[in-house]
Design an enzyme around this catalytic site. Structure first.
Site: not given
Ligand code: HXC
Length: 261
Positions: A117, A137, A114, A68
Site C-alpha cells: 500500500e 490481509e 501495508g 503493518a
Molecule cells: C510484525 C513481522 C511482520 C509484520 C514479519 N515480521 N512481518 N512482524 N508485522 N507484518 C517479523 C516476524 O514475526 C519475524 O519476527 C521477523 O519479522 C522475520 O519474519 P519471518 O516470518 O521469520 O521471515 P520469513 O520466514 O522469511 O517470512 C517472510 C514473510 C513473513 C513471508 C514476509 O514474515 C510474512 O508473511 N509476514 C507477514 C506479511 C503480512 O501478512 N503482511 C500484512 C500485514 S497486515 P521474529 O521475532 O520471529 O524474528 C497489513 C494491514 C495493513 O499490512 C492495513 C491495516 C489497516
C-alpha cells in the site's frame, strides 16, 4: 533545513534524489505506529527540501516492507479503534501521494499488505527480480486498510485487483510487471530506481510538479472536470521560465537548462 533524528529509517539526499531507507530489517521493516510517525515526518522534510527533485523509498534487508505490524493489529479491540488505525495509516500514505516531487518505490524484497500500500502511494514502482508483492490481509482476517482496496484497482483494474485482494497470494516481480503493478524489474531495484530518477530529473521540475498534480487531481473527478484541470495546469506551464527555455532549446537544437520556475 531541520532534519529530525530518525530511528526506523535513514534519510539522505544525493544528487537531487532523496533516499528514504527503512532500517528495521529484523522485523522486515513492518510499519509499527512509530515507523508510520517517522514516515509522516520524513514526507514533511522532503516537501520542504529544495535540494530534492525525486524521492525514492526502499528497505534494508530482504523486505521492502512486510506490512503493518501484526502484533499491533492483534491488540486492536473495537470497531472505532480499528477505523482510527486504518485512517492513521491512510493519512501517512496520502502524505506520500501528495508530495510535490515524483516518488519511486524501489521494492528490494517483500512488499506485502501495508508495504504494498505504501508502494502504491508512490508514483512509480521498481521491483527487484526476487521481490514478492501482495495483499495477504484476508489470510489474517483483515482487509487492506492503508489504501489498498482503492489504489490497487485504480492502478491495475478491478479484475486484477480482486485476484490479489481475494487470494492474498505473493506475486513475483515479473508477473507484477505484466499486471502493470510495477514499472520496471531489475536485479538491483535501487540502481534501477536511481536510473529512473535520473531520467525524470532531465525534465523541467515545474512541469513535473504540474503533471503530477494534473494526474492526481484528475483521478478523483469526472472526465470533463478532469480535462478542465488539465487545461488550467497546462495554462500555468506557458508562463514559466522552463517552458520558454525548453521550447527555445529545442528550436535552437541544444540541451535545455531548467531552473524549476
Ligand atoms: C510484525 C513481522 C511482520 C509484520 C514479519 N515480521 N512481518 N512482524 N508485522 N507484518 C517479523 C516476524 O514475526 C519475524 O519476527 C521477523 O519479522 C522475520 O519474519 P519471518 O516470518 O521469520 O521471515 P520469513 O520466514 O522469511 O517470512 C517472510 C514473510 C513473513 C513471508 C514476509 O514474515 C510474512 O508473511 N509476514 C507477514 C506479511 C503480512 O501478512 N503482511 C500484512 C500485514 S497486515 P521474529 O521475532 O520471529 O524474528 C497489513 C494491514 C495493513 O499490512 C492495513 C491495516 C489497516
Amino acid at each position: 533545513l531541520e532534519v529530525p533524528e530518525f530511528e526506523f529509517l535513514r534519510y539522505e539526499v544525493a544528487e537531487g534524489i532523496a533516499w528514504v531507507t527503512f532500517t528495521r530489517p529484523k522485523a522486515l521493516n513492518a510499519l509499527a505506529a512509530d515507523v508510520l510517525r517517522e514516515i509522516a515526518e520524513v514526507t514533511e522534510v522532503i516537501a520542504e527540501d529544495p535540494e530534492v527533485k525525486v524521492a525514492v523509498f526502499t528497505g534494508e534487508g530482504k523486505a521492502f516492507v512486510a506490512g503493518a505490524d501484526i502484533s499491533e493489529i492483534n491488540a486492536l479491540k473495537d470497531v472505532f479503534i480499528g477505523r482510527e488505525f486504518a485512517l492513521a495509516g491512510q493519512e501517512v500514505m496520502n502524505h506520500i501521494a501528495a508530495l510535490p516531487v515524483p516518488t519511486i518505490a524501489a521494492i528490494n524484497g517483500y512488499a506485502l499488505g501495508g508495504g504494498l500500500e505504501l508502494a502504491l502511494a508512490c508514483d512509480l514502482r521498481v521491483a527487484a527480480t526476487k521481490a514478492k508483492l501482495g495483499l495477504p490481509e484476508v489470510g489474517l482476517g483483515l482487509i487492506p486498510g492503508f489504501g489498498g482496496t482503492q489504489r490497487l484497482p485504480r492502478l491495475v483494474g478491478v479484475g486484477r485487483a480482486f485476484d490479489l485482494i481475494l487470494t492474498g497470494r505473493h506475486v513475483p516481480a515479473e508477473e507484477a510487471l505484466a499486471l502493470g503493478l510495477v514499472n520496471r524489474v531489475a536485479d538491483d531495484a535501487v540502481a534501477a530506481a536511481r536510473e529512473l530518477a535520473q531520467a525524470i530529473m532531465k525534465n523541467s521540475p515545474v512541469a513535473l510538479a504540474l503533471a503530477k498534480e494534473a494526474v492526481a487531481r484528475g483521478a478523483d473527478v469526472p472526465l470533463p472536470e478532469a480535462l478542465e484541470i488539465e487545461a488550467d495546469l497546462f495554462g500555468m506551464t506557458v508562463t514559466t521560465h522552463d517552458m520558454r527555455e525548453g521550447t527555445a532549446a529545442f528550436l535552437e537544437k541544444r540541451a535545455p537548462e531548467f531552473k524549476g520556475e
